[in-house]
Write an enzyme that holds these catalytic residues in place. Structure first.
Site, mmCIF file in Angstrom:
data_model
loop_
_atom_site.group_PDB
_atom_site.id
_atom_site.type_symbol
_atom_site.label_atom_id
_atom_site.label_comp_id
_atom_site.label_asym_id
_atom_site.label_seq_id
_atom_site.Cartn_x
_atom_site.Cartn_y
_atom_site.Cartn_z
ATOM 1 C CG ASN A 122 2.224 3.229 -5.769
ATOM 2 O OD1 ASN A 122 2.635 4.284 -6.258
ATOM 3 N ND2 ASN A 122 2.852 2.076 -5.924
ATOM 4 C CG HIS A 125 2.486 -2.068 -15.390
ATOM 5 N ND1 HIS A 125 2.068 -3.296 -14.924
ATOM 6 C CD2 HIS A 125 3.516 -2.309 -16.240
ATOM 7 C CE1 HIS A 125 2.805 -4.244 -15.485
ATOM 8 N NE2 HIS A 125 3.688 -3.667 -16.287
ATOM 9 N N GLY A 179 0.783 -1.229 0.000
ATOM 10 C CA GLY A 179 0.000 0.000 0.000
ATOM 11 C C GLY A 179 0.813 1.276 0.000
ATOM 12 C CG MET A 204 -0.811 -7.730 -7.004
ATOM 13 S SD MET A 204 -0.115 -6.717 -8.329
ATOM 14 C CE MET A 204 1.083 -7.871 -8.992
ATOM 15 C CB ILE A 211 -6.966 -10.241 -14.108
ATOM 16 C CG1 ILE A 211 -5.443 -10.268 -14.185
ATOM 17 C CG2 ILE A 211 -7.589 -9.919 -15.460
ATOM 18 C CD1 ILE A 211 -4.884 -11.343 -15.088
ATOM 19 C CG LEU A 212 -10.421 -5.426 -12.047
ATOM 20 C CD1 LEU A 212 -10.290 -3.914 -12.087
ATOM 21 C CD2 LEU A 212 -11.334 -5.872 -10.905
ATOM 22 C CG ASN A 237 -2.895 -0.680 -12.902
ATOM 23 O OD1 ASN A 237 -2.794 -0.893 -11.694
ATOM 24 N ND2 ASN A 237 -2.199 -1.372 -13.799
HETATM 25 C C1 GAR Z 1 3.983 -1.270 -7.215
HETATM 26 O O1 GAR Z 1 5.311 -1.325 -7.666
HETATM 27 C C2 GAR Z 1 3.016 -1.302 -8.381
HETATM 28 O O2 GAR Z 1 3.481 -0.602 -9.502
HETATM 29 C C3 GAR Z 1 2.947 -2.784 -8.663
HETATM 30 O O3 GAR Z 1 2.914 -3.378 -7.401
HETATM 31 C C4 GAR Z 1 3.618 -2.556 -6.462
HETATM 32 C C5 GAR Z 1 2.707 -2.300 -5.287
HETATM 33 O O4 GAR Z 1 3.381 -1.636 -4.248
HETATM 34 N N1 GAR Z 1 1.796 -3.095 -9.445
HETATM 35 C C6 GAR Z 1 1.753 -4.084 -10.319
HETATM 36 O O5 GAR Z 1 2.676 -4.830 -10.542
HETATM 37 C C7 GAR Z 1 0.428 -4.211 -11.047
HETATM 38 N N2 GAR Z 1 0.537 -5.151 -12.100
HETATM 39 P P1 GAR Z 1 2.558 -0.895 -3.102
HETATM 40 O O6 GAR Z 1 1.535 -1.905 -2.570
HETATM 41 O O7 GAR Z 1 3.594 -0.570 -2.068
HETATM 42 O O8 GAR Z 1 1.914 0.316 -3.684
#
Ligand code: GAR
Length: 198
Positions: A15, A111, A13, A92, A94-95, A109
């Site tokens: 982000n 990525h 979490g 994580m 897929i919708l 989103n």
């Molecule tokens: C982040 O690096 C995000 O970009 C990635 O998961 C991490 C989550 O970190 N997302 C994906 O790979 C989506 N396919 P966080 O929970 O600390 O925000």
């Protein structure tokens, strides 16, 4: 009127926290109404609690592969919060096309790659294996195709000698925390032009 934002998480979490902290600033055009996790183990739930944001959990394991039932439960959890915008932040799951169609134009989103390169998983290891000299992150609109909607912003980082997937991921994550709030702020005001951070 500030847009109402729900943030969907699966993990740490960080982000989500960057988005919430930005939204808690005066004059930011959006505010957090819900943090929704697909597992009670998501470490981000403790952060959301500390940040004072309402939380909900819809555990995908309760639906044993029935994606539409899982998404119906997501919709029910979202309903009371009545968000205008959904931000996927390390979510994580897929919708389905049915879900993304219902929320068309209202889901973002983040990525961890410079899309269109490296859709899917293990982005940093793949960038290193390809011998890339830079990496980065992308915020895009979510459509039915995975990691493929219109790009709303990107930030780039150099790949340094000696980098491994972990060191690169950490450097990219710092940029994610800058990029996502910058993009959301514009998006909430109706500005869909992409942001390219140096
Ligand atoms: C982040 O690096 C995000 O970009 C990635 O998961 C991490 C989550 O970190 N997302 C994906 O790979 C989506 N396919 P966080 O929970 O600390 O925000």
């Amino acid at each position: 009127m500030a847009k109402r934002v729900a943030i969907l998480i699966s993990g740490g979490g960080s982000n989500m926290e960057a988005l919430v902290r930005a939204m808690q600033q005066k004059d930011y055009p959006a505010r957090p109404v819900l943090v929704l996790a697909n597992t009670p183990e998501a470490a981000g739930l403790a952060r959301a609690r500390r940040l004072g944001v309402a939380m909900a959990v819809v555990d995908h394991r309760d639906f044993s592969g029935a994606r539409h039932a899982f998404e119906a439960a997501l919709e029910a959890a979202l309903q009371t919060a009545a968000p205008d915008i959904l931000c996927l932040a390390g979510f994580m799951r897929i919708l389905t096309p049915a879900f993304t169609a219902r929320w068309q134009g209202r889901v973002l989103n983040i990525h961890p790659s410079l899309l269109p390169r490296y859709q899917g998983l293990n982005t940093h290891a793949r960038a290193l294996a390809a011998g890339d000299t830079e990496a980065g992150c992308t915020v895009h609109q979510v459509t039915a195709a995975l990691d493929d909607g219109p790009i709303l912003g990107q930030a780039r980082v150099p790949i340094l000698p000696g980098d491994n997937a972990e060191t690169l991921a950490a450097r990219v994550l710092e940029q994610e925390h800058r990029l996502y709030p910058a993009v959301l702020g514009r998006f909430a005001q109706g500005d869909r032009r992409p942001v390219f951070l140096p």
